[in-house]
Enzyme design. Structure first.
Site, mmCIF file in Angstrom:
data_model
loop_
_atom_site.group_PDB
_atom_site.id
_atom_site.type_symbol
_atom_site.label_atom_id
_atom_site.label_comp_id
_atom_site.label_asym_id
_atom_site.label_seq_id
_atom_site.Cartn_x
_atom_site.Cartn_y
_atom_site.Cartn_z
ATOM 1 N N GLY A 1 12.312 3.361 7.178
ATOM 2 C CA GLY A 1 11.935 4.733 7.517
ATOM 3 C C GLY A 1 12.118 4.988 9.005
ATOM 4 N NE ARG B 1 -1.637 0.055 11.431
ATOM 5 C CZ ARG B 1 -0.463 -0.584 11.547
ATOM 6 N NH1 ARG B 1 0.668 0.089 11.502
ATOM 7 N NH2 ARG B 1 -0.432 -1.896 11.701
ATOM 8 C CG HIS C 1 2.963 5.745 2.354
ATOM 9 N ND1 HIS C 1 4.285 6.011 2.620
ATOM 10 C CD2 HIS C 1 2.554 4.889 3.315
ATOM 11 C CE1 HIS C 1 4.661 5.369 3.707
ATOM 12 N NE2 HIS C 1 3.637 4.653 4.142
ATOM 13 C CG HIS D 1 6.050 2.411 1.240
ATOM 14 N ND1 HIS D 1 4.706 2.632 1.430
ATOM 15 C CD2 HIS D 1 6.426 1.539 2.218
ATOM 16 C CE1 HIS D 1 4.280 1.925 2.456
ATOM 17 N NE2 HIS D 1 5.308 1.265 2.969
ATOM 18 C CB VAL E 1 7.940 11.097 3.546
ATOM 19 C CG1 VAL E 1 7.159 11.937 2.541
ATOM 20 C CG2 VAL E 1 9.280 10.654 2.961
ATOM 21 C CE1 TYR F 1 -4.336 0.759 -0.398
ATOM 22 C CE2 TYR F 1 -3.732 2.615 0.985
ATOM 23 C CZ TYR F 1 -4.616 2.012 0.126
ATOM 24 O OH TYR F 1 -5.762 2.656 -0.228
ATOM 25 C CE LYS G 1 4.864 6.095 9.638
ATOM 26 N NZ LYS G 1 4.231 4.994 10.436
ATOM 27 C CG ASP G 2 7.639 2.137 11.667
ATOM 28 O OD1 ASP G 2 6.690 1.841 12.391
ATOM 29 O OD2 ASP G 2 7.519 2.459 10.469
ATOM 30 C CD GLN H 1 5.185 -6.594 11.069
ATOM 31 O OE1 GLN H 1 6.035 -7.179 10.422
ATOM 32 N NE2 GLN H 1 5.137 -5.270 11.106
#
Ligand code: PAF
Length: 283
Positions: A147, A187, A34, A37, A176, A32, A149-150, A61
């Site tokens: 990324g 999400r 974005h 990615h 980003v 998915y 973000k994680d 996970q």
């Protein structure tokens, strides 16, 4: 672009590239796609001879009651985007190929998984570590791109690769963001208009906290408390999962927002659990 489902075929392809001394980059994803990615894929393309993107919504996970079934999926669109980006191989295995019925081996980095998402999502990082190490073994990349973000995921995977002498360089790339600051995430599609509006305050709050630190407030408890009140005011539909200040490398809570302090948050907005983070000092 080749689409490979079979792990053995993927491994043979990776081996052939390695034998020819081609530098292979892996971008592990759950699909998915974005802009986040796409920026990882663009970086991988520029820094390697061969780019593999893995697309696998990894069941191990997700905890019970989490969004594994509903996780957004659009294989055809992802294929088109990967092709446009010049990806060499999209590796998209089935769950049974990754986890045959008697799969019995699990990897963990417990020291870095005690807090933040590791505390809220028991077993999550065990699933992540296991699938990422399988992807490393199947694809045999020289570099793997994730990324920031994680952030905790990146810390956990970097440590796993180092501790287990995996011959992979783990690279973290910047978050980003949408124009209003919201970190892009698959999400985000769960959000309705009002939730999406409020979601922008997540990052705005992190930036405020950085300003408080720049103005001299370094007491972690005070910063967390102030941010909690800020979110309660600006994100009335949100439910805070955690607001934590941790050592950015060892991922344990700190009392002072000094060097290497990372402010990390997770907020539920409707069905979406959104995470974000910021380094409170420095870059
Ligand atoms: O960040 C993700 O999308 C996933 O956790 C990953 C690294 C692809 C493992 O399933």
């Amino acid at each position: 672009m080749q689409i490979i489902e079979d792990p053995e075929e993927m491994q043979q392809t990776g081996l052939n590239w390695r034998c020819r001394e081609e530098r292979v980059a892996l971008v592990p994803t759950m699909g998915y796609f974005h802009e986040g990615h796409l920026s990882l894929i663009g970086w991988a393309r520029q820094n390697s001879d061969r780019t593999v993107v893995s697309l696998f919504v990894n069941p191990t996970q997700f905890g019970p009651g989490e969004d594994f079934q509903d996780y957004p999926r659009d294989f055809d669109r992802d294929c088109d985007l990967a092709r446009e980006m010049g990806v060499d191989v999209l590796f998209a295995p089935q769950a049974q190929q990754m986890y045959p019925g008697n799969h019995a081996t699990w990897l963990q980095v417990p020291e870095l998984s005690k807090y933040l998402c590791g505390a809220s999502r028991p077993g999550h990082f065990q699933g992540v570590c296991t699938v990422v190490s399988k992807l490393f073994n199947i694809i045999l990349p020289h570099i793997a791109v994730f990324g920031r973000k994680d952030w905790q995921q990146l810390a956990v995977i970097s440590r796993m690769a180092r501790d287990l002498n995996m011959p992979v360089e783990v690279v973290g790339r910047p978050i980003v963001r949408e124009e209003d600051g919201l970190a892009v995430s698959s999400r985000n599609t769960y959000l309705d208009t009002e939730q999406r509006r409020q979601a922008a305050w997540i990052y705005a709050g992190l930036e405020r906290a950085r300003e408080w630190v720049a103005a001299g407030e370094t007491d972690a408890a005070a910063i967390k408390d102030r941010l909690r009140r800020f979110y309660q005011g600006q994100i009335p539909s949100g439910q805070i999962d955690y607001i934590e200040i941790v050592d950015s490398r060892e991922i344990y809570p700190v009392d002072e927002a000094g060097n290497n302090a990372l402010l990390a948050v997770a907020v539920y907005l409707g069905r979406a659990r959104l995470i974000d983070n910021i380094l409170l000092q420095g870059e």
